[in-house]
Design an enzyme around this catalytic site. Structure first.
Site, PDB file in Angstrom:
ATOM      1  N   ASP A 286      41.117 -16.886  24.211  1.00 26.42           N
ATOM      2  CA  ASP A 286      40.538 -16.739  25.538  1.00 26.42           C
ATOM      3  C   ASP A 286      41.292 -17.630  26.519  1.00 26.42           C
ATOM      4  O   ASP A 286      41.008 -18.817  26.634  1.00 26.42           O
ATOM      5  CB  ASP A 286      39.048 -17.116  25.503  1.00 26.42           C
ATOM      6  CG  ASP A 286      38.411 -17.122  26.889  1.00 26.42           C
ATOM      7  OD1 ASP A 286      39.021 -16.554  27.820  1.00 26.42           O
ATOM      8  OD2 ASP A 286      37.295 -17.675  27.019  1.00 26.42           O
TER       9      ASP A 286
ATOM     10  N   LYS B 199      42.284 -20.454  32.626  1.00 27.75           N
ATOM     11  CA  LYS B 199      41.768 -21.776  32.283  1.00 27.75           C
ATOM     12  C   LYS B 199      42.832 -22.836  32.550  1.00 27.75           C
ATOM     13  O   LYS B 199      44.027 -22.529  32.498  1.00 27.75           O
ATOM     14  CB  LYS B 199      41.419 -21.811  30.790  1.00 27.75           C
ATOM     15  CG  LYS B 199      40.140 -21.103  30.426  1.00 27.75           C
ATOM     16  CD  LYS B 199      39.873 -21.240  28.931  1.00 27.75           C
ATOM     17  CE  LYS B 199      38.619 -20.485  28.519  1.00 27.75           C
ATOM     18  NZ  LYS B 199      37.387 -21.012  29.120  1.00 27.75           N
TER      19      LYS B 199
ATOM     20  N   ASP C 205      36.835 -15.280  33.318  1.00 32.58           N
ATOM     21  CA  ASP C 205      36.660 -16.169  32.171  1.00 32.58           C
ATOM     22  C   ASP C 205      35.257 -16.067  31.579  1.00 32.58           C
ATOM     23  O   ASP C 205      34.991 -16.582  30.503  1.00 32.58           O
ATOM     24  CB  ASP C 205      36.973 -17.613  32.595  1.00 32.58           C
ATOM     25  CG  ASP C 205      37.229 -18.527  31.414  1.00 32.58           C
ATOM     26  OD1 ASP C 205      37.390 -17.997  30.289  1.00 32.58           O
ATOM     27  OD2 ASP C 205      37.272 -19.752  31.610  1.00 32.58           O
TER      28      ASP C 205
ATOM     29  N   ARG D 231      30.344 -12.360  27.490  1.00 30.22           N
ATOM     30  CA  ARG D 231      29.173 -11.507  27.739  1.00 30.22           C
ATOM     31  C   ARG D 231      29.597 -10.057  27.994  1.00 30.22           C
ATOM     32  O   ARG D 231      28.867  -9.124  27.676  1.00 30.22           O
ATOM     33  CB  ARG D 231      28.356 -12.084  28.900  1.00 30.22           C
ATOM     34  CG  ARG D 231      29.087 -12.139  30.213  1.00 30.22           C
ATOM     35  CD  ARG D 231      28.479 -13.137  31.210  1.00 30.22           C
ATOM     36  NE  ARG D 231      28.809 -14.518  30.884  1.00 30.22           N
ATOM     37  CZ  ARG D 231      28.378 -15.578  31.574  1.00 30.22           C
ATOM     38  NH1 ARG D 231      27.584 -15.413  32.614  1.00 30.22           N
ATOM     39  NH2 ARG D 231      28.725 -16.796  31.217  1.00 30.22           N
TER      40      ARG D 231
HETATM   41  N1  BES Z   1      34.847 -19.205  25.510  1.00 29.67           N
HETATM   42  C1  BES Z   1      34.381 -19.794  26.703  1.00 29.67           C
HETATM   43  C2  BES Z   1      33.286 -20.816  26.484  1.00 29.67           C
HETATM   44  C3  BES Z   1      33.747 -22.183  26.084  1.00 29.67           C
HETATM   45  C4  BES Z   1      34.386 -23.002  26.990  1.00 29.67           C
HETATM   46  C5  BES Z   1      33.482 -22.650  24.831  1.00 29.67           C
HETATM   47  C6  BES Z   1      34.765 -24.266  26.599  1.00 29.67           C
HETATM   48  C7  BES Z   1      33.843 -23.922  24.460  1.00 29.67           C
HETATM   49  C8  BES Z   1      34.493 -24.733  25.339  1.00 29.67           C
HETATM   50  C9  BES Z   1      33.822 -18.709  27.619  1.00 29.67           C
HETATM   51  O1  BES Z   1      34.446 -17.475  27.548  1.00 29.67           O
HETATM   52  C10 BES Z   1      33.987 -19.210  29.003  1.00 29.67           C
HETATM   53  O2  BES Z   1      35.079 -19.336  29.445  1.00 29.67           O
HETATM   54  N2  BES Z   1      32.874 -19.479  29.651  1.00 29.67           N
HETATM   55  C11 BES Z   1      32.873 -20.009  30.958  1.00 29.67           C
HETATM   56  C12 BES Z   1      31.800 -19.257  31.713  1.00 29.67           C
HETATM   57  C13 BES Z   1      31.836 -19.499  33.180  1.00 29.67           C
HETATM   58  C14 BES Z   1      33.097 -18.902  33.799  1.00 29.67           C
HETATM   59  C15 BES Z   1      30.606 -18.863  33.766  1.00 29.67           C
HETATM   60  C16 BES Z   1      32.579 -21.490  30.896  1.00 29.67           C
HETATM   61  O3  BES Z   1      31.772 -21.899  30.069  1.00 29.67           O
HETATM   62  O4  BES Z   1      33.189 -22.231  31.656  1.00 29.67           O
HETATM   63 ZN    ZN Z   2      35.370 -17.024  25.814  1.00 32.14          ZN
HETATM   64 MN    MN Z   3      36.112 -17.380  28.841  1.00 33.24          MN
END
Ligand code: BES
Ligand code: ZN
Ligand code: MN
Length: 471
Positions: free
Chosen positions: A243, A250, A320, A324
């Protein structure tokens, strides 16, 4: 056993205690070289702390430190008598399982991608013996050993898969691993390709994968151990093999850890292996949503509006928040199995780490009995979850001026609004969501996958199958 050893060694333990070498501090270990006094060349004395106060957490810590200390000796086999300890709310079978699982975990290494393997390989602890005093307990201990071994093998599979990097563990690799499991056990595996997803109108999942050169795979594993007519438990795992965040890229720091974004899929696959090894008499379907999230000229963009398989439309505010978007189509897809219940497992939000740290999995559910069952299974297996609410009040944060809703809930309660998003696709069955972003792997010096939540899911399913409850 301590008394017997002490007598056989002419009061050695008593002398060591008198001299202050043994104080019984919880988790303290003392390695004694016995030469010819005992039939064993080495004796590891392990402190249990206050004998009346020992609970499962502390016992687990004690067993772990004993296992680590033993690994550091040259011993290749050992008799372990720690199950004799009295532990609050844990019977002999439970204590046995804790020992089996902790010792198995202490052996775990992930060095298959190093060109030189570590040297001490031929002198590792390869066998433990668990002496049982009462003949009447032998059968229960045997069963617990079998359960502990099955859970450990599921945990190990999950750890291996999650530790593999994104260039090796792709969605296609996940599919291969599922097929491999099918060959060794009674499972039916089907794998949906992108054209098949297109005919199912999985517009959301397909948008996420569009920026990737790796084809997405929706992997369905069916384990039928129960009656034909009994509805299955369905487990859905987020399988983002990497991801990068997509166009909402990111930051570079720690981005390597996003190879763990398929931890949910790894946990589901590991659990399927455990279940198959135990031949649990229930029906279970595991679904792995394998996909990659990359920036690219073809990638989906912020502002895009997608039509999900359910027909509901989503405005993408952040590419990101892809987990979901992948899960929602998988959750709609599993309606066809008329499930008894559905649990999705996902490294879904960084916010769950803010809320619960790295100790508890975030549990969210709109069905109280299921939430309680999962919390109990977590407690029993020392793989705990803690519940966050999915109240309607939070749903407003997903409002969109252009589509049915957005994929972004804002800064407040990020894990809960992610669950709110998923809840819009799970109306047809009882559902729980487990956010394992804080528990599926460790960062820092001991970076590595944990295999969580395999112990908890396996316990939940064992309880459902009516095992483990009667001892
Ligand atoms: N895979 C990530 C969640 C994640 C981030 C897990 C850091 C462990 C460490 C997920 O896909 C993600 O990027 N989530 C975002 C959501 C936001 C953009 C609403 C997050 O948590 O920053
Ligand atoms: Zn993710
Ligand atoms: Mn993500």
């Amino acid at each position: 056993s301590a008394i017997a050893v002490d007598q056989a060694a002419g009061g050695l333990l008593k002398r060591l205690a008198k001299r202050g070498d043994i104080e019984g501090t919880s988790g303290h270990t003392l390695l004694v070289h016995c030469e010819d006094d005992l039939r064993a060349p080495r004796l590891l004395v392990v402190g249990l702390g206050d004998a009346d106060q020992l609970d499962a957490d502390e016992f687990l810590a004690v067993v772990r430190s004993a296992a680590t200390a033993l690994q550091q000796t040259g011993a290749t086999n050992a008799a372990v008598t720690l199950a004799e300890a009295k532990v609050k709310q844990r019977d002999l079978g439970d204590r046995t399982r804790i020992i089996v699982e902790a010792f198995a975990a202490s052996r775990y290494r992930f060095d298959r991608l190093k060109s030189k393997k570590s040297k001490s390989k031929n002198r590792t602890l390869s066998k433990i013996v668990l002496p049982v005093k009462e003949k009447s307990s032998v059968a229960a201990v045997r069963r617990s050993v079998r359960e502990g071994e099955a859970v450990s093998s599921g945990v190990q599979l999950a750890r291996d898969l999650a530790n593999l990097p994104g260039n090796i563990c792709t969605p296609s690799y996940l599919a291969e691993q599922a097929r491999k499991l099918l060959r060794s056990h009674q499972l039916k595996v089907s794998i949906l390709s992108e054209p098949q997803m297109r005919s199912l109108k999985m517009g959301s999942l397909l948008s996420v994968t569009r920026g990737s050169r790796e084809p997405a795979k929706l992997i369905i594993m069916e384990y039928r151990g129960g009656a034909k007519s009994s509805p299955p438990v369905v487990l859905v795992g987020k399988g983002l093999t990497f991801d990068a965040g997509g166009i909402s890229l990111k930051p570079a720091g720690k981005m390597d850890e996003m190879k763990y974004d398929m931890g949910g899929a790894a946990g589901v696959l590991g659990t399927m292996q455990t279940v198959a090894e135990l031949n649990l008499p229930i029906n279970i379907i595991g679904v792995l949503a394998g996909c990659e999230n990359m920036p690219d000229g073809k990638a989906y963009r912020p502002g895009d509006i997608l039509t999900t398989m359910s027909g509901q439309t989503v405005e993408v505010l952040n590419t990101d928040a892809e987990g979901r978007l992948v899960l929602c189509d998988a959750l709609t897809y599993v309606e066809r199995f008329d499930p008894e219940l559905v649990i999705d497992v996902a490294t879904l939000t960084g916010a769950v780490i803010v809320a619960l740290g790295n100790h508890a999995t975030g549990l969210m559910s709109t069905h109280n009995p299921l939430a309680h069952e999962l919390m109990n299974a977590g407690e029993q297996s020392s793989d705990r979850a803690w519940r966050l609410p999915v109240w309607d009040e939070y749903q407003d944060q997903l409002e969109s001026p252009f589509a049915d809703f957005t994929n972004l809930g804002g800064r407040a309660a990020g894990s809960i609004t992610a669950a709110c998003f998923l809840s819009r696709f799970t109306k047809k069955y009882n559902w729980a969501h487990m956010d394992i972003a804080g528990t599926a792997w460790r960062s820092g010096k001991n970076k590595g996958a944990t295999g969580r939540p395999v112990p908890m899911l396996a316990q939940f399913l064992m309880n459902r199958a009516g095992l483990g409850a009667e001892d």
